[in-house]
Motif scaffolding. Structure first.
Motif, short mmCIF file in Angstrom:
data_model
loop_
_atom_site.label_atom_id
_atom_site.label_comp_id
_atom_site.label_asym_id
_atom_site.label_seq_id
_atom_site.Cartn_x
_atom_site.Cartn_y
_atom_site.Cartn_z
N SER A 236 -45.76 -37.64 4.07
CA SER A 236 -44.45 -38.16 4.48
C SER A 236 -44.03 -37.59 5.83
CB SER A 236 -43.40 -37.81 3.43
OG SER A 236 -43.09 -36.44 3.49
N ASN A 237 -43.02 -38.25 6.42
CA ASN A 237 -42.46 -37.77 7.68
C ASN A 237 -41.18 -36.96 7.47
OD1 ASN A 237 -44.33 -38.88 9.57
ND2 ASN A 237 -43.48 -40.91 9.13
N ALA A 238 -40.96 -36.56 6.24
CA ALA A 238 -39.73 -35.83 5.92
C ALA A 238 -39.70 -34.48 6.63
CB ALA A 238 -39.62 -35.63 4.42
N GLN A 239 -38.48 -34.03 6.92
CA GLN A 239 -38.30 -32.74 7.59
C GLN A 239 -38.07 -31.60 6.61
OE1 GLN A 239 -38.60 -32.11 10.98
NE2 GLN A 239 -39.49 -34.16 10.81
N VAL A 240 -37.74 -31.95 5.38
CA VAL A 240 -37.54 -30.94 4.34
C VAL A 240 -38.54 -31.21 3.21
CG1 VAL A 240 -35.93 -29.92 2.69
CG2 VAL A 240 -35.09 -30.76 4.91
N LEU A 241 -39.41 -30.25 2.95
CA LEU A 241 -40.40 -30.38 1.89
C LEU A 241 -40.00 -29.45 0.74
CD1 LEU A 241 -43.74 -30.31 3.94
CD2 LEU A 241 -42.16 -32.22 3.55
N ILE A 242 -39.90 -30.03 -0.46
CA ILE A 242 -39.55 -29.25 -1.64
C ILE A 242 -40.73 -29.29 -2.59
CG2 ILE A 242 -37.98 -29.05 -3.61
CD1 ILE A 242 -35.83 -30.35 -1.89
N LEU A 243 -41.25 -28.12 -2.94
CA LEU A 243 -42.43 -28.01 -3.79
C LEU A 243 -42.04 -27.27 -5.06
CD1 LEU A 243 -44.93 -26.96 -0.98
CD2 LEU A 243 -44.43 -29.26 -1.78
N ASP A 244 -41.91 -28.02 -6.15
CA ASP A 244 -41.51 -27.45 -7.44
C ASP A 244 -42.76 -27.08 -8.22
OD1 ASP A 244 -40.35 -26.73 -9.80
OD2 ASP A 244 -39.21 -28.56 -10.09
N GLU A 245 -43.06 -25.79 -8.31
CA GLU A 245 -44.27 -25.29 -8.96
C GLU A 245 -45.51 -25.96 -8.39
OE1 GLU A 245 -44.48 -22.83 -10.88
OE2 GLU A 245 -42.44 -22.52 -11.57
N PRO B 208 -25.33 -41.83 4.52
CA PRO B 208 -25.84 -42.82 3.56
C PRO B 208 -26.91 -42.17 2.68
CG PRO B 208 -25.72 -43.76 5.77
CD PRO B 208 -25.47 -42.29 5.92
N LEU B 209 -26.83 -42.41 1.39
CA LEU B 209 -27.68 -41.69 0.45
C LEU B 209 -29.17 -41.90 0.73
CD1 LEU B 209 -27.52 -39.90 -2.04
CD2 LEU B 209 -27.47 -41.95 -3.46
N ALA B 210 -29.58 -43.15 0.94
CA ALA B 210 -30.99 -43.44 1.17
C ALA B 210 -31.48 -42.80 2.47
CB ALA B 210 -31.23 -44.94 1.20
N ASP B 211 -30.64 -42.80 3.50
CA ASP B 211 -31.03 -42.21 4.78
C ASP B 211 -31.25 -40.71 4.63
OD1 ASP B 211 -30.73 -44.70 5.77
OD2 ASP B 211 -28.93 -44.30 6.95
N TYR B 212 -30.35 -40.05 3.91
CA TYR B 212 -30.51 -38.60 3.74
C TYR B 212 -31.77 -38.29 2.93
CZ TYR B 212 -30.13 -33.90 1.98
OH TYR B 212 -30.43 -32.60 1.65
N ARG B 213 -31.96 -39.01 1.84
CA ARG B 213 -33.12 -38.71 0.99
C ARG B 213 -34.44 -38.99 1.70
NH1 ARG B 213 -30.93 -41.16 -4.79
NH2 ARG B 213 -29.52 -39.42 -5.30
N SER B 214 -34.42 -39.86 2.71
CA SER B 214 -35.65 -40.11 3.47
C SER B 214 -36.07 -38.88 4.28
CB SER B 214 -35.47 -41.31 4.40
OG SER B 214 -34.57 -41.01 5.46
N ARG B 215 -35.15 -37.95 4.48
CA ARG B 215 -35.46 -36.71 5.21
C ARG B 215 -36.08 -35.66 4.30
NH1 ARG B 215 -34.58 -39.69 8.85
NH2 ARG B 215 -33.05 -39.46 10.53
#
Length: 604
Positions: free
Chosen positions: A517-526, A429-436
Motif C-alpha cells: 500500500s501507499n499508506a503513510q501509517v502502517l499498523i502491524l497487530d502481532e 472525510p472518513l475514507a480519505d483518512y483511512r486511505s492513509r
C-alpha cells in the motif's frame, strides 16, 4: 383439503401493521429494480387463474348447455376455438417468459439486493458488531432475507389472483343463485375453527421440539464445520456426540408421537367438513333439487354453480393462509429494513484535506465499548511523530488493540481527541483518512482470489511490485513452487487448482499487503505471531527498509519484535504505565523489563 399454515411462534409474529409495511417495502424494492418483472408476475398470476376458470368452468358449462338444448356440434366452436387458442398461446408465452426472460430479471433483482446489502455492510460502524442482537439480525438478513423478497411477491401475486377469482366466481353465483354462499359460509366457518385449533396444537408441538431440534442442529454443525475437524479426529468426542444426537432424536420423536393423535383427529374432521359435509352432500343435494324437482336450474348452470362455489371455497380458505405467509416473510424482510435503515453513529461529514504525512496525537482519550460500563482506555495522551517506529505492548486486555482501533477511526473516543496533522480525525472525510492507514490485523483473512489479488486487495496490480514485496517478506521459495506464480488461486473453495497456505505463509501474504500500500501509517497487530525466529528477523529488517519514511505502529506480545521501535508504550488496565526505548525501559527495571525477561528465559 386446505394446506396448513406456516408455523410462526406467537412471540415472533409481526403485527398486522408491521407485516403490511414490511411486505410493501419488499414489493416496492422489487418494482423499483424491475418493473417488467413485477408487472408480469402479477399479470401471469391473475391470467392463469382466470383462464383456468374460463376453460374448466364456463367452457364446459357452455358445452353442456349446447348438448342440453340439442344444438349441433358446430355451435360449440364459437366459444371452444377462442378459448383453446387463448390457452395454447398463454402456455407458450408463459413458458417462454419463464425459461428465457424471467431468470435474467430475477438475477438482476437478486444482484441489486445483494449489492445493496454488501455496500451497507461495508460501511457499517464497527460498534454494530459489538451489539449481539443487531449482529445476529444482520447475519440473518444477509443469509435468509433476499429469498423472502421474492416469496413475498409470490404471496402478493397469489392474493391478486385469489381476489380476481373471488370477484369473478362470486359475481356469477350472486347473479345466478346466491343461496350457495350460505353453504359456503357454514363450511368455511367450521373448517377455519378446526384449522385454528389444529394450528394451535402444531404450535405447541413445535415449541416442545425446539430445544431438542437446536441440540441436534448444534451437533450437526460440529460434524461439518472445519473449526471442530481436528478435535473430532484426535479425541473421543464423536462418540459422546453420537449419543447426544440419538437422545435428541428420540426426545423429538416422543414429542411428535404425543401430538400425532390429536392432530390426526383434527385434520380428519377438517377433511370431512371440507370434502363431504356440508358442502359436497348438502350443496349438491340442493343443486339437484333445484335442477330435477323445481326445474329452476339447467344442468349447465348446476355444473357452473358447483364449480364456482368450489373455487370460492378453495380460494377463500387460501386467503386465510396468506396472512401467516406474509407474517413469515415479514420476519425476514423486517430485518433487512432494520439493517438498511440503521444510521451509522460515527459521523462522516469532514471537509478538510488529509495531509500526506502528519503526526498522530491522542489527548486525554477515554474509551468504553457500547453497553460496557468500565472504560477500556483511561486518560491516554501521547504523540507519535511522522516516520516514528513505535510499539504498544502489554498483557491481554491491556487496551492495545482498542487504542489502534481509535487510530484507524473505527471508533471515536468517548472522551478526548485523536488528531492527525493539524486536525482531529472527524474533520477529515472518513475514507480519505483511512486511505492513509494500512493495517495487518491479528485475525487477517486470506480471500478466495489469486495471490496477486490477495496482496493488492482491490488496488491495481503492479506485477513487478507484487513480486518485490513478496520477495521482501521471504515468500520466494513458496512462490517458485506455485503453478501459476502470483496468479495462482488461493484456497480450494472455488478452484480445485487452488493452493492452501500454511499459517506462516498466509501471514507473509498479509504483511505483503501492508507493504504494497501507499499508506503513510502502517499498523502491524502481532505481525510475527505465526513466523519462526528467522522469518521474524527478516520481517523486522524489511519493515526498516521499506517503511523508513513511514510511521510504523507495532502491537506485539513477542517483545523481540518491539526492540526495533524508537519508542515503546507499555499499557496496563487501559493506561500507559511506561514509555521509552527498549534500553531505557530495561534500565528502569519496571513492568516492561519484567515481561521481557520472562520471555527471554524461554530462549536461554
Amino acid at each position: 383439503m386446505p394446506r396448513h399454515r406456516p408455523y410462526i411462534p406467537e412471540d415472533k409474529k409481526p403485527s398486522a401493521r408491521k407485516t403490511l409495511a414490511d411486505s410493501w417495502f419488499a414489493l416496492r424494492w422489487i418494482f423499483r429494480i424491475s418493473k417488467p418483472y413485477f408487472l408480469f408476475k402479477v399479470f401471469f398470476a391473475i391470467d392463469s387463474s382466470v383462464i383456468l376458470i374460463l376453460e374448466k368452468t364456463f367452457l364446459i358449462s357452455y358445452i353442456i348447455k349446447i348438448v342440453e338444448e340439442g344444438r349441433p356440434f358446430v355451435d360449440i366452436l364459437p366459444m371452444f376455438l377462442p378459448v383453446t387458442a387463448v390457452v395454447i398461446f398463454n402456455m407458450l408465452f408463459t413458458s417462454w417468459m419463464e425459461v428465457k426472460v424471467m431468470p435474467k430479471w430475477e438475477e438482476k433483482i437478486n444482484k441489486e439486493i445483494r449489492l445493496t446489502l454488501y455496500e451497507k455492510a461495508a460501511k457499517m460502524d464497527m460498534a454494530k458488531y459489538d451489539d449481539p442482537t443487531f449482529y445476529n439480525d444482520f447475519v440473518w438478513a444477509m443469509q435468509e432475507a433476499p429469498p423472502h423478497m421474492f416469496t413475498a411477491l409470490s404471496s402478493f401475486c397469489t392474493l391478486c389472483s385469489t381476489v380476481a377469482v373471488i370477484l369473478l366466481m362470486g359475481g356469477y353465483v350472486i347473479a345466478t343463485d346466491p343461496i350457495g354462499l350460505i353453504f359456503l359460509g357454514v363450511t368455511l366457518l367450521i373448517t377455519v375453527l378446526l384449522g385454528l385449533k389444529s394450528n394451535k396444537r402444531m404450535m405447541q408441538r413445535e415449541e416442545e421440539r425446539i430445544p431438542h431440534n437446536r441440540r441436534a442442529g448444534y451437533i450437526k454443525r460440529v460434524f461439518y464445520l472445519a473449526d471442530y475437524a481436528k478435535d473430532l479426529r484426535m479425541g473421543e468426542m464423536k462418540e459422546m456426540l453420537y449419543e447426544d444426537y440419538a437422545e435428541s432424536e428420540e426426545q423429538e420423536k416422543a414429542v411428535t408421537k404425543k401430538h400425532a393423535g390429536p392432530l390426526f383427529f383434527l385434520g380428519y374432521l377438517r377433511s370431512i367438513f371440507w370434502d363431504v359435509i356440508p358442502f359436497d352432500c348438502a350443496y349438491m343435494t340442493y343443486l339437484l333439487y333445484q335442477t330435477l324437482v323445481v326445474h329452476a336450474l339447467a344442468y349447465s348452470e348446476l355444473y357452473a354453480l358447483y364449480r364456482s362455489v368450489s373455487n370460492l371455497q378453495y380460494d377463500l380458505t387460501w386467503m386465510t393462509n396468506l396472512l401467516p405467509e406474509f407474517q413469515q416473510h415479514a420476519m425476514y424482510i423486517g430485518k433487512i429494513r432494520t439493517f438498511l435503515e440503521t444510521e451509522n453513529t460515527l459521523p462522516d461529514n469532514g471537509k478538510q484535506t488529509v495531509p500526506t504525512a502528519g503526526d498522530l496525537k491522542l489527548s486525554h482519550v477515554v474509551f468504553a465499548y457500547p453497553n460496557v460500563e468500565e472504560p477500556t482506555l483511561r486518560d491516554i495522551s501521547l504523540t507519535i511523530p511522522h516516520g516514528a517506529k513505535i510499539a504498544f505492548v502489554g498483557y491481554n486486555g491491556a487496551g492495545k488493540s482498542t487504542l489502534v482501533k481509535l487510530l484507524m477511526r473505527l471508533y471515536d473516543p468517548s472522551e478526548g481527541t485523536v488528531s492527525y496533522g493539524d486536525c482531529v480525525l472527524p474533520e477529515y472525510p472518513l475514507a480519505d483518512y483511512r486511505s492513509r492507514v494500512a493495517v495487518l490485523f491479528q485475525d487477517y483473512q486470506i480471500i478466495a482470489a489469486t495471490l496477486a489479488q490477495n496482496v493488492t486487495m482491490g488496488a491495481d496490480v503492479d506485477e513487478a511490485r507484487v513480486r518485490e514485496v513478496l520477495h521482501k517478506v521471504g515468500f520466494d521459495e513458496v512462490l517458485e513452487k506455485l503453478p501459476l506464480g502470483i496468479h495462482t488461486p488461493l484456497t480450494k473453495e472455488f478452484d480445485d487448482e487452488g493452493v492452501n497456505l500454511s499459517g506462516g505463509e498466509a501471514q507473509k501474504i498479509a504483511i505483503a499487503r501492508v507493504l504494497y500500500s501507499n499508506a503513510q501509517v502502517l499498523i502491524l497487530d502481532e505481525p510475527s505471531s505465526a513466523l519462526d525466529p528467522l522469518s521474524e528477523y527478516r520481517l523486522n529488517q524489511t519493515i526498516r527498509e521499506l517503511a523508513s519514511d513511514k510511521t510504523v505502529i507495532f502491537i506485539s506480545h513477542r517483545l523481540s519484535t518491539t526492540r526495533m521501535a524508537d519508542t515503546i508504550f507499555m499499557l496496563e488496565n487501559g493506561t500507559v504505565i511506561e514509555q521509552g526505548s527498549h534500553n531505557e525501559l530495561m534500565a528502569q527495571g519496571g513492568k516492561y523489563a519484567e515481561m521481557f525477561n520472562l520471555q527471554a528465559e524461554k530462549y536461554r
